[in-house]
Design an enzyme around this catalytic site. Structure first.
Site, PDB file in Angstrom:
ATOM      1  N   GLU A 110      65.124  13.497  41.752  1.00 14.58           N
ATOM      2  CA  GLU A 110      64.580  13.307  41.319  1.00 14.58           C
ATOM      3  C   GLU A 110      63.194  13.439  42.141  1.00 14.58           C
ATOM      4  O   GLU A 110      62.004  13.729  40.511  1.00 14.58           O
ATOM      5  CB  GLU A 110      64.137  11.583  41.544  1.00 14.58           C
ATOM      6  CG  GLU A 110      63.379  10.679  41.673  1.00 14.58           C
ATOM      7  CD  GLU A 110      63.243  10.127  40.196  1.00 14.58           C
ATOM      8  OE1 GLU A 110      61.640  10.157  39.836  1.00 14.58           O
ATOM      9  OE2 GLU A 110      63.340  11.063  39.053  1.00 14.58           O
ATOM     10  N   HIS A 113      62.882  16.789  40.153  1.00 18.79           N
ATOM     11  CA  HIS A 113      61.795  16.556  38.835  1.00 18.79           C
ATOM     12  C   HIS A 113      60.350  16.376  38.872  1.00 18.79           C
ATOM     13  O   HIS A 113      59.370  16.812  38.093  1.00 18.79           O
ATOM     14  CB  HIS A 113      62.385  15.767  37.924  1.00 18.79           C
ATOM     15  CG  HIS A 113      61.911  14.964  36.960  1.00 18.79           C
ATOM     16  ND1 HIS A 113      62.208  15.647  35.476  1.00 18.79           N
ATOM     17  CD2 HIS A 113      61.506  13.394  36.402  1.00 18.79           C
ATOM     18  CE1 HIS A 113      61.369  15.258  34.440  1.00 18.79           C
ATOM     19  NE2 HIS A 113      60.968  14.197  34.461  1.00 18.79           N
ATOM     20  N   HIS A 176      58.944   7.635  27.536  1.00 18.05           N
ATOM     21  CA  HIS A 176      59.074   9.114  28.990  1.00 18.05           C
ATOM     22  C   HIS A 176      59.149  10.032  27.826  1.00 18.05           C
ATOM     23  O   HIS A 176      58.870  11.670  27.634  1.00 18.05           O
ATOM     24  CB  HIS A 176      59.308   8.865  29.644  1.00 18.05           C
ATOM     25  CG  HIS A 176      58.864   9.586  30.767  1.00 18.05           C
ATOM     26  ND1 HIS A 176      57.618  10.247  31.560  1.00 18.05           N
ATOM     27  CD2 HIS A 176      59.568  10.227  31.927  1.00 18.05           C
ATOM     28  CE1 HIS A 176      57.900  10.559  32.452  1.00 18.05           C
ATOM     29  NE2 HIS A 176      58.640  10.817  32.736  1.00 18.05           N
ATOM     30  N   HIS A 288      71.770   5.903  14.839  1.00 17.43           N
ATOM     31  CA  HIS A 288      71.562   7.644  14.637  1.00 17.43           C
ATOM     32  C   HIS A 288      72.624   8.653  14.381  1.00 17.43           C
ATOM     33  O   HIS A 288      72.378   9.705  14.102  1.00 17.43           O
ATOM     34  CB  HIS A 288      72.077   7.725  16.724  1.00 17.43           C
ATOM     35  CG  HIS A 288      71.529   9.663  17.126  1.00 17.43           C
ATOM     36  ND1 HIS A 288      69.956   9.272  16.996  1.00 17.43           N
ATOM     37  CD2 HIS A 288      72.137   9.883  17.831  1.00 17.43           C
ATOM     38  CE1 HIS A 288      70.498  10.988  17.306  1.00 17.43           C
ATOM     39  NE2 HIS A 288      71.670  10.884  17.843  1.00 17.43           N
ATOM     40  N   HIS A 345      71.737  19.076  23.957  1.00 18.22           N
ATOM     41  CA  HIS A 345      71.691  18.413  22.929  1.00 18.22           C
ATOM     42  C   HIS A 345      70.426  18.341  22.631  1.00 18.22           C
ATOM     43  O   HIS A 345      69.603  18.118  21.706  1.00 18.22           O
ATOM     44  CB  HIS A 345      72.348  16.699  22.562  1.00 18.22           C
ATOM     45  CG  HIS A 345      72.350  16.714  20.962  1.00 18.22           C
ATOM     46  ND1 HIS A 345      72.661  17.089  20.200  1.00 18.22           N
ATOM     47  CD2 HIS A 345      71.948  15.037  20.928  1.00 18.22           C
ATOM     48  CE1 HIS A 345      72.391  16.245  19.407  1.00 18.22           C
ATOM     49  NE2 HIS A 345      72.092  15.349  19.395  1.00 18.22           N
TER      50      HIS A 345
END
Length: 388
Positions: A110, A113, A176, A288, A345
């Site tokens: 975290e 990032h 986000h 989706h 992906h």
């Protein structure tokens, strides 16, 4: 007197971000010695675009490894600038819940990032300031897009904070993700505008109105599919269908669209607070998947049209990305959501957004003056470099 807010973690995170950003800035300076300021800005924009792509991928990795709450406060980690300073708090949380959201590995994921995000923000700030200064000497230097990118990355930081403080609220996490891809598109457009301002290396491009409209339609479809994919990921609905092409052995499994697409609710819950039914997760996944067929067909169609129009390289990119997204999407289902396939992906979607944004910007009729305003046939590449 106790302060209303402790700004120390903010300043510490900013210092770390500046230190990380110093490396790319030095590299651009050394690599572009003797180049014009606009050319340096163009190189810096390209490098920042690459780092932002890495940031998007690392954000996906953070989410998929359940590290989004590795440090449950923001912007620091238990008030410290790194997990080293928060060692005691993390150890206590990990001892209380060994498989919980707070562990040393998740805390580092975290915080890395956040460091990368801060560095990207610093680089965007540098481009905005330098562009404003350079505009006085070269009126073609873009100013609007660098400052818009700066405002956008600040909003991304706010959404990053909300992602933590609202405990992975699905709508916030999805926004986000979309914001990160929007930043990619802005930086790609910014790099194109720097190229247009550099009259020695830029030549404009033209597309037929029909093909340009097709590119815009594909761009919109990709964004809608990315939003649906983000909703699948943030609701952990990937494994609601574990077979293909059917779902749960049926072409139309039981689905609850109303609850599945209730946007403002907590993770795993309905707006009323009750647990989200499995039929809602199935609806999220299957929508989706169904729209993926539409986007894949559009990618193949536009890619083929670009090849016939003489833009073979562009067409090959779209066809290759269509295959990539199909392969990684199927892998997520039949291999039960492996980390590599899931990150890949997301990466394919990010490349699609950046490429389409760049092509649309490069083929727009934007007067920039001088030699950069020259036009040529659609059969030539969208951009090329040549010596003065």
């Amino acid at each position: 007197m106790q302060p209303l807010y402790d700004w120390t973690p903010v300043f510490r995170l900013m210092i770390v971000g500046l230190l990380v950003a110093a490396g790319p800035l030095v590299w651009v300076w050394l690599r572009s010695r003797g180049a014009s300021p606009v050319q340096r800005l163009r190189v810096l924009a390209g490098l920042t675009l690459f780092l932002t792509f890495d940031l998007v991928l690392f954000g996906a990795f953070t989410r998929l490894t359940d590290s989004g709450l590795g440090c449950p406060d923001w912007p620091g980690c238990y008030g410290a600038a790194s997990p080293i300073g928060a060692h005691a708090d993390i150890a206590a949380a990990q001892a209380a819940m060994p498989t919980g959201p707070v562990t040393f590995s998740k805390a580092w994921i975290e915080m890395i990032h956040r460091y990368l995000a801060t560095a990207v923000g610093a680089l965007i700030l540098v481009m905005a300031v330098v562009s404003t200064i350079e505009r006085r000497r070269n009126p073609a230097t873009p100013v609007l897009w660098p400052w818009l990118s700066l405002v956008w990355v600040c909003l991304q930081g706010a959404f990053g904070a909300l992602t933590v403080t609202m405990k992975l609220f699905p709508a916030i996490v999805t926004l986000h993700l979309l914001g990160g891809l929007a930043l990619l598109a802005l930086l790609r457009l910014q790099a194109v505008r720097y190229g247009q301002a550099d009259a020695l290396t830029w030549q404009a491009a033209r597309l037929s109105p029909g093909l340009r409209a097709a590119l815009w339609a594909l761009f919109v479809a990709v964004w809608l599919q990315v939003a649906l994919g983000g909703w699948v990921s943030t609701n952990y609905a990937v494994l609601a269908c574990r077979d293909f092409p059917t779902c749960q052995g049926s072409w139309w499994p039981p689905m609850d669209f109303a609850r599945g697409f209730e946007l403002w609710r907590e993770l795993g819950a309905q707006g009323s607070g009750e647990a989200l039914p499995f039929a809602a997760l199935t609806a999220i996944h299957y929508v989706h998947r169904l729209f993926a067929y539409v986007v894949l067909a559009a990618l193949v169609g536009v890619g083929w049209a670009l090849r016939r129009a003489g833009m073979a390289a562009h067409g090959r990119w779209l066809l290759a990305l269509a295959g990539w997204q199909l392969l990684t999407g199927l892998s997520n289902v039949v291999l039960e959501w492996p980390l590599v396939a899931a990150v890949a992906h997301t990466g394919g979607a990010a490349v699609l957004v950046a490429l389409l944004a760049g092509w649309l910007a490069a083929t727009a009729s934007v007067p920039v003056g001088g030699a950069a305003a020259a036009t040529r046939s659609v059969a030539a590449p969208a951009w090329r470099e040549r010596r003065a």
